[in-house]
Design a protein around this motif. Structure first.
Motif, PDB file in Angstrom:
ATOM      1  N   UNK A 165       7.848  -2.140   8.836  1.00  0.00           N
ATOM      2  CA  UNK A 165       9.110  -1.517   9.186  1.00  0.00           C
ATOM      3  C   UNK A 165       9.192  -0.074   8.707  1.00  0.00           C
ATOM      4  N   UNK A 166       8.724   0.181   7.490  1.00  0.00           N
ATOM      5  CA  UNK A 166       8.710   1.546   6.962  1.00  0.00           C
ATOM      6  C   UNK A 166       7.788   2.424   7.792  1.00  0.00           C
ATOM      7  N   UNK A 167       6.631   1.890   8.152  1.00  0.00           N
ATOM      8  CA  UNK A 167       5.670   2.660   8.941  1.00  0.00           C
ATOM      9  C   UNK A 167       6.247   3.025  10.306  1.00  0.00           C
ATOM     10  N   UNK A 168       6.974   2.099  10.906  1.00  0.00           N
ATOM     11  CA  UNK A 168       7.605   2.365  12.201  1.00  0.00           C
ATOM     12  C   UNK A 168       8.586   3.516  12.091  1.00  0.00           C
ATOM     13  N   UNK A 169       9.418   3.493  11.060  1.00  0.00           N
ATOM     14  CA  UNK A 169      10.445   4.531  10.923  1.00  0.00           C
ATOM     15  C   UNK A 169       9.825   5.899  10.658  1.00  0.00           C
TER      16      UNK A 169
END
Length: 301
Positions: A165-169
């Protein structure tokens, strides 16, 4: 939300909750890596066919490496870890451990400097960890080394989702959700292929396992993403994230009714604590999280 959006919301919760049941049935016959590699290839290619037939355009140009990493963090690795965990522990217990993902995402975002560690997130962290402890410590299944290891593997899968999720953002600002969904599935397929070929099923899977695989692919992945896209568009990301409240409930009910899984008082207390952690995270994010990151992080399954 309109009645059709409420239907999509409940259906999405049920489809993602049922995925744990399908995995529990199919994983012993196919093996975790082979099962998930077939799942993501079929799902990715089906969604790619859908975009072609509906005239939608997607492009992976310049994003191949990023999509491979996204596929590993947000699909391939956690999918396989979940399947491996469900070889030893019930589907409902696995689903409730994975339910800590939003809490872990908030903690990871704070540690990486993406967001502030608020009081609400601190409460969420403590409640989520307590919930996992109660779930594992007071589960009706025997506490053996293998079951404890499986619970740890499931928690590691939730950590992968959080990092994904962090990587996506960070890396996918402005990228259409459909492009990410398809790229994520196909990227996971490429990442898992060597391991899947190395661990082929030793015998022909029974019909029940094949049906579970097909249901996992076309209901809990392809159809679920169509519901997800509708909710993101019509109801917004925060509301869509609220499906995490219902996913463990559907998995718990389905596990009892379909798989004959047993539950004890620890299951209900653990579920309540995990739900409490999700409530605090959702409330905190609704008030302060960057909108761009919020929408992308809803893409968890």
């Amino acid at each position: 939300m309109k009645p059709a959006d409420w239907f999509a919301f409940v259906l999405l919760s049920a489809l993602w909750g049922a995925s744990f049941l399908f995995i529990r049935v199919a994983a012993p016959a196919f093996g975790p890596a082979f099962l998930m590699d077939v799942r993501v290839w079929l799902a990715g290619l089906s969604m790619l066919l859908f975009t072609t037939l509906t005239g939608k355009r997607i492009s992976f140009r310049g994003r191949v490496k990023s999509l491979l990493l996204l596929g590993a963090l947000n699909a391939g690795v956690p999918f396989t870890l979940i399947a491996a965990a469900e070889l030893e522990i019930p589907a409902s217990l696995t689903a409730m451990i994975i339910g800590t993902t939003p809490m872990l995402t908030a903690v990871a975002a704070s540690l990486l400097g993406e967001e502030e560690m608020t009081f609400g997130k601190t409460v969420a962290l403590l409640a989520g960890l307590a919930g996992v402890g109660v779930l594992v410590g007071w589960t009706p299944i025997p506490l053996t080394f293998d079951s404890l290891l499986a619970a740890g593997v499931a928690f590691l899968a939730a950590c992968c989702y959080a990092l994904g999720g962090i990587y996506v953002s960070r890396k996918f600002q402005g990228v259409p959700a459909l492009t990410m969904a398809i790229g994520q599935q196909l990227g996971a397929g490429v990442i898992l292929l060597p391991l899947a070929l190395f661990r082929l099923p030793r015998a022909a899977p029974p019909a029940e396992a094949v049906w579970a695989l097909l249901a996992l692919t076309f209901f809990s992945t392809v159809l679920a993403y169509l519901c997800y896209f509708r909710l993101i568009r019509n109801a917004g990301p925060t509301t869509t994230l609220s499906v995490n409240f219902l996913i463990p409930v559907f998995s718990l009910v389905g596990g009892v009714l379909w798989l004959g899984e047993t539950v004890g008082w620890g299951t209900w207390v653990g579920l309540a604590l995990v739900s409490l952690s999700l409530m605090f995270v959702t409330k905190s994010e609704d008030g302060g999280r960057r909108k761009s990151g919020t929408e992308k992080r809803a893409l968890l399954r």
